[in-house]
Design a protein around this motif. Sequence first.
Motif, PDB file in Angstrom:
ATOM      1  N   PRO A  17      49.027   4.260 -30.919  1.00  0.00           N
ATOM      2  CA  PRO A  17      48.912   5.307 -30.311  1.00  0.00           C
ATOM      3  C   PRO A  17      48.022   5.291 -28.931  1.00  0.00           C
ATOM      4  N   LEU A  18      47.122   4.394 -29.010  1.00  0.00           N
ATOM      5  CA  LEU A  18      46.385   4.045 -27.847  1.00  0.00           C
ATOM      6  C   LEU A  18      47.258   3.479 -26.762  1.00  0.00           C
ATOM      7  N   LEU A  19      47.845   2.573 -27.143  1.00  0.00           N
ATOM      8  CA  LEU A  19      48.960   1.666 -26.224  1.00  0.00           C
ATOM      9  C   LEU A  19      49.675   2.579 -25.805  1.00  0.00           C
ATOM     10  N   ALA A  20      50.429   3.590 -26.650  1.00  0.00           N
ATOM     11  CA  ALA A  20      51.445   4.636 -25.815  1.00  0.00           C
ATOM     12  C   ALA A  20      50.554   5.527 -24.821  1.00  0.00           C
ATOM     13  N   ALA A  21      49.439   5.901 -25.255  1.00  0.00           N
ATOM     14  CA  ALA A  21      48.599   6.801 -24.386  1.00  0.00           C
ATOM     15  C   ALA A  21      48.552   6.225 -22.880  1.00  0.00           C
ATOM     16  N   VAL A  22      48.090   4.686 -23.101  1.00  0.00           N
ATOM     17  CA  VAL A  22      47.695   3.989 -21.654  1.00  0.00           C
ATOM     18  C   VAL A  22      49.202   3.896 -20.840  1.00  0.00           C
ATOM     19  N   ILE A  23      50.160   3.767 -21.506  1.00  0.00           N
ATOM     20  CA  ILE A  23      51.553   3.611 -21.065  1.00  0.00           C
ATOM     21  C   ILE A  23      51.971   5.072 -20.279  1.00  0.00           C
ATOM     22  N   ILE A  24      51.747   6.149 -21.070  1.00  0.00           N
ATOM     23  CA  ILE A  24      52.178   7.196 -20.619  1.00  0.00           C
ATOM     24  C   ILE A  24      51.245   7.753 -19.318  1.00  0.00           C
ATOM     25  N   CYS A  25      49.865   7.376 -19.493  1.00  0.00           N
ATOM     26  CA  CYS A  25      48.924   7.670 -18.240  1.00  0.00           C
ATOM     27  C   CYS A  25      49.387   6.996 -16.977  1.00  0.00           C
ATOM     28  N   THR A  26      49.951   5.691 -17.261  1.00  0.00           N
ATOM     29  CA  THR A  26      50.503   4.826 -16.111  1.00  0.00           C
ATOM     30  C   THR A  26      51.745   5.116 -15.360  1.00  0.00           C
ATOM     31  N   ILE A  27      52.539   5.724 -16.478  1.00  0.00           N
ATOM     32  CA  ILE A  27      53.966   6.407 -15.944  1.00  0.00           C
ATOM     33  C   ILE A  27      53.542   7.794 -15.146  1.00  0.00           C
ATOM     34  N   GLY A  28      52.596   8.504 -15.670  1.00  0.00           N
ATOM     35  CA  GLY A  28      52.097   9.685 -14.971  1.00  0.00           C
ATOM     36  C   GLY A  28      51.628   9.598 -13.703  1.00  0.00           C
ATOM     37  N   THR A  29      50.609   8.549 -13.613  1.00  0.00           N
ATOM     38  CA  THR A  29      49.914   8.026 -12.085  1.00  0.00           C
ATOM     39  C   THR A  29      50.933   7.597 -11.123  1.00  0.00           C
TER      40      THR A  29
END
Length: 68
Positions: A17-29
């Motif tokens: 989940p932490l890896l997924a959260a970082v990827i989602i933040c990157t896509i959002g940014t």
Amino acid sequence: MQIPVGVILDKYGVRVPLLAAVIICTIGTATMASALYFPIALLGRLLIGFGAAFAVLSSLNFTAANFS
């Protein structure tokens, strides 16, 4: 978001989940940085908020499990 994130963390642990959260933040940014229209910027901001909430709860769960 806190209740679904808690359930996901209990089921899958912290790493995935932490890896997924970082990827989602990157896509959002990236989405917000390249937005030309307000709805696209809003979508980017939504993804950043979702990923950040996920990452904070994952980090708190990790800290509570590994430190006294």
